[in-house]
Scaffold this motif. Structure first.
Motif, PDB file in Angstrom:
ATOM      1  N   THR A   1      10.274  33.342 -34.764  1.00  0.00           N
ATOM      2  CA  THR A   1      10.234  32.863 -36.143  1.00  0.00           C
ATOM      3  C   THR A   1      11.664  32.640 -36.641  1.00  0.00           C
ATOM      4  N   LEU A   2      11.788  31.900 -37.738  1.00  0.00           N
ATOM      5  CA  LEU A   2      13.100  31.698 -38.335  1.00  0.00           C
ATOM      6  C   LEU A   2      13.748  33.037 -38.681  1.00  0.00           C
ATOM      7  N   GLU A   3      12.939  33.939 -39.199  1.00  0.00           N
ATOM      8  CA  GLU A   3      13.468  35.243 -39.582  1.00  0.00           C
ATOM      9  C   GLU A   3      13.982  36.022 -38.371  1.00  0.00           C
ATOM     10  N   GLU A   4      13.264  35.925 -37.260  1.00  0.00           N
ATOM     11  CA  GLU A   4      13.691  36.613 -36.047  1.00  0.00           C
ATOM     12  C   GLU A   4      14.986  36.018 -35.501  1.00  0.00           C
ATOM     13  N   HIS A   5      15.070  34.682 -35.499  1.00  0.00           N
ATOM     14  CA  HIS A   5      16.312  34.041 -35.055  1.00  0.00           C
ATOM     15  C   HIS A   5      17.470  34.411 -35.981  1.00  0.00           C
TER      16      HIS A   5
ATOM     17  N   ASN B   1      25.801  21.925 -32.984  1.00  0.00           N
ATOM     18  CA  ASN B   1      26.215  22.391 -31.663  1.00  0.00           C
ATOM     19  C   ASN B   1      25.493  23.687 -31.310  1.00  0.00           C
ATOM     20  N   PHE B   2      24.769  23.661 -30.192  1.00  0.00           N
ATOM     21  CA  PHE B   2      24.104  24.849 -29.640  1.00  0.00           C
ATOM     22  C   PHE B   2      23.159  25.510 -30.645  1.00  0.00           C
ATOM     23  N   ALA B   3      22.288  24.726 -31.272  1.00  0.00           N
ATOM     24  CA  ALA B   3      21.338  25.301 -32.220  1.00  0.00           C
ATOM     25  C   ALA B   3      19.956  24.659 -32.123  1.00  0.00           C
ATOM     26  N   LEU B   4      19.898  23.346 -31.925  1.00  0.00           N
ATOM     27  CA  LEU B   4      18.617  22.647 -31.959  1.00  0.00           C
ATOM     28  C   LEU B   4      17.665  23.106 -30.855  1.00  0.00           C
ATOM     29  N   HIS B   5      18.197  23.644 -29.770  1.00  0.00           N
ATOM     30  CA  HIS B   5      17.358  24.027 -28.639  1.00  0.00           C
ATOM     31  C   HIS B   5      16.428  25.202 -28.947  1.00  0.00           C
ATOM     32  N   HIS B   6      16.593  25.823 -30.106  1.00  0.00           N
ATOM     33  CA  HIS B   6      15.667  26.889 -30.486  1.00  0.00           C
ATOM     34  C   HIS B   6      14.332  26.330 -30.979  1.00  0.00           C
ATOM     35  N   LEU B   7      14.297  25.043 -31.297  1.00  0.00           N
ATOM     36  CA  LEU B   7      13.068  24.410 -31.782  1.00  0.00           C
ATOM     37  C   LEU B   7      12.261  23.837 -30.624  1.00  0.00           C
ATOM     38  N   SER B   8      10.950  23.752 -30.812  1.00  0.00           N
ATOM     39  CA  SER B   8      10.103  23.060 -29.840  1.00  0.00           C
ATOM     40  C   SER B   8      10.425  21.577 -29.879  1.00  0.00           C
ATOM     41  N   ASP B   9       9.958  20.833 -28.889  1.00  0.00           N
ATOM     42  CA  ASP B   9      10.238  19.393 -28.856  1.00  0.00           C
ATOM     43  C   ASP B   9       9.693  18.695 -30.094  1.00  0.00           C
TER      44      ASP B   9
ATOM     45  N   ALA C   1      17.872  37.082 -37.852  1.00  0.00           N
ATOM     46  CA  ALA C   1      18.270  38.481 -37.651  1.00  0.00           C
ATOM     47  C   ALA C   1      19.044  38.641 -36.346  1.00  0.00           C
ATOM     48  N   ARG C   2      18.587  37.956 -35.306  1.00  0.00           N
ATOM     49  CA  ARG C   2      19.256  38.041 -34.004  1.00  0.00           C
ATOM     50  C   ARG C   2      20.699  37.562 -34.095  1.00  0.00           C
ATOM     51  N   PHE C   3      20.897  36.430 -34.753  1.00  0.00           N
ATOM     52  CA  PHE C   3      22.253  35.894 -34.833  1.00  0.00           C
ATOM     53  C   PHE C   3      23.125  36.660 -35.828  1.00  0.00           C
ATOM     54  N   SER C   4      22.514  37.242 -36.843  1.00  0.00           N
ATOM     55  CA  SER C   4      23.300  38.089 -37.741  1.00  0.00           C
ATOM     56  C   SER C   4      23.824  39.303 -36.996  1.00  0.00           C
ATOM     57  N   ASP C   5      23.019  39.833 -36.087  1.00  0.00           N
ATOM     58  CA  ASP C   5      23.458  40.973 -35.275  1.00  0.00           C
ATOM     59  C   ASP C   5      24.618  40.596 -34.351  1.00  0.00           C
TER      60      ASP C   5
ATOM     61  N   VAL D   1      29.875  20.275 -45.154  1.00  0.00           N
ATOM     62  CA  VAL D   1      28.849  21.217 -45.592  1.00  0.00           C
ATOM     63  C   VAL D   1      28.215  21.844 -44.358  1.00  0.00           C
ATOM     64  N   GLY D   2      28.283  23.153 -44.249  1.00  0.00           N
ATOM     65  CA  GLY D   2      27.678  23.859 -43.127  1.00  0.00           C
ATOM     66  C   GLY D   2      26.396  24.547 -43.561  1.00  0.00           C
ATOM     67  N   ARG D   3      25.365  24.427 -42.739  1.00  0.00           N
ATOM     68  CA  ARG D   3      24.079  25.055 -43.043  1.00  0.00           C
ATOM     69  C   ARG D   3      23.628  25.891 -41.849  1.00  0.00           C
ATOM     70  N   ASP D   4      23.080  27.068 -42.141  1.00  0.00           N
ATOM     71  CA  ASP D   4      22.575  27.948 -41.094  1.00  0.00           C
ATOM     72  C   ASP D   4      21.519  28.860 -41.710  1.00  0.00           C
ATOM     73  N   ILE D   5      20.712  29.484 -40.837  1.00  0.00           N
ATOM     74  CA  ILE D   5      19.678  30.404 -41.315  1.00  0.00           C
ATOM     75  C   ILE D   5      20.147  31.854 -41.271  1.00  0.00           C
ATOM     76  N   SER D   6      21.300  32.121 -40.656  1.00  0.00           N
ATOM     77  CA  SER D   6      21.786  33.485 -40.479  1.00  0.00           C
ATOM     78  C   SER D   6      22.884  33.801 -41.488  1.00  0.00           C
ATOM     79  N   GLU D   7      22.614  34.723 -42.383  1.00  0.00           N
ATOM     80  CA  GLU D   7      23.625  35.095 -43.374  1.00  0.00           C
ATOM     81  C   GLU D   7      24.823  35.755 -42.713  1.00  0.00           C
ATOM     82  N   GLY D   8      24.590  36.488 -41.627  1.00  0.00           N
ATOM     83  CA  GLY D   8      25.703  37.100 -40.921  1.00  0.00           C
ATOM     84  C   GLY D   8      26.663  36.068 -40.368  1.00  0.00           C
ATOM     85  N   MET D   9      26.125  35.002 -39.772  1.00  0.00           N
ATOM     86  CA  MET D   9      26.969  33.927 -39.253  1.00  0.00           C
ATOM     87  C   MET D   9      27.675  33.197 -40.394  1.00  0.00           C
ATOM     88  N   LEU D  10      26.967  32.958 -41.483  1.00  0.00           N
ATOM     89  CA  LEU D  10      27.568  32.285 -42.631  1.00  0.00           C
ATOM     90  C   LEU D  10      28.704  33.111 -43.223  1.00  0.00           C
TER      91      LEU D  10
END
Length: 206
Positions: free
Chosen positions: A4-8, A114-122, A10-14, A68-77
């Protein structure tokens, strides 16, 4: 999407505080190529999706009018914002946004990722590129995990439990179906590459 988006998020924030230190050679090579192909002008607006710790966004800030940078991980941001502060970069902003809902309004000239879209299904990748096309950029530059050949099951570059890379052919079809003419394909590794799409139309000719 295998998580899920939330799982991704959290993983990247860690991973955020150590992410830059653990970047692979292929990742860094893609960063360089994405920046090279993005080639924004001094008045251009760049939208960097899946911005992570801001590697692409910050590199492009000296050449673009606004990034403008956008991401789902607050830790990365948080890491991206801190790097911008440390470097005194003022024409970059970072905030929450998804590929299929970037939470961005206004004109955009170049979209990078860069190195992000591959987390989505086709299918989700297709939806994401359609959303990007709807923003009206003249150029889309994607660096990512992608298959040029059959992936070696004994030596996958990606993590099968969380990643869902597409073939280069599938990504090329997604680009062209969304109105981008594929103008460059850069092979970094059998499972890593950069695709560049140019949007035909009035804005692309400006």
């Amino acid at each position: 999407m295998k998580k899920t988006l939330e799982e991704h998020a959290a993983r990247f924030s860690d991973l955020a505080t150590e992410y830059d230190d653990n970047s692979s050679e292929e990742y860094l090579a893609c960063c360089d190529l994405v920046v090279e192909h993005a080639a924004p002008g001094p008045d251009d607006v760049v939208l960097d999706l899946g911005t992570g710790t801001g590697a692409i966004a910050l590199a492009l800030s000296a050449r673009a009018g606004r990034v403008v940078g956008r991401d789902i991980s607050e830790g990365m941001l948080d890491q991206a914002r801190e790097k911008a502060r440390e470097r005194g970069i003022e024409n970059v902003e970072f905030g929450y946004g998804e590929f299929r809902d970037p939470r961005f309004e206004g004109d955009v000239d170049v979209v990078t990722s860069n190195f992000a879209l591959h987390h989505l299904s086709d299918e989700e990748k297709r939806e994401a590129v359609e959303v990007i096309a709807g923003l009206g950029p003249r150029r889309l530059v994607l660096g990512d995990v992608m298959f040029f050949d059959e992936a070696d099951p004994d030596d996958p570059f990606y993590s099968p439990e969380v990643d869902d890379p597409a073939t280069v052919g599938t990504l090329a079809d997604i680009f062209t179906d969304s109105g981008f003419a594929l103008t460059a394909v850069e092979r970094v590794h059998d499972q890593v590459g950069v695709l560049v799409g140019e949007r035909a139309g009035e804005r692309a000719d400006e």
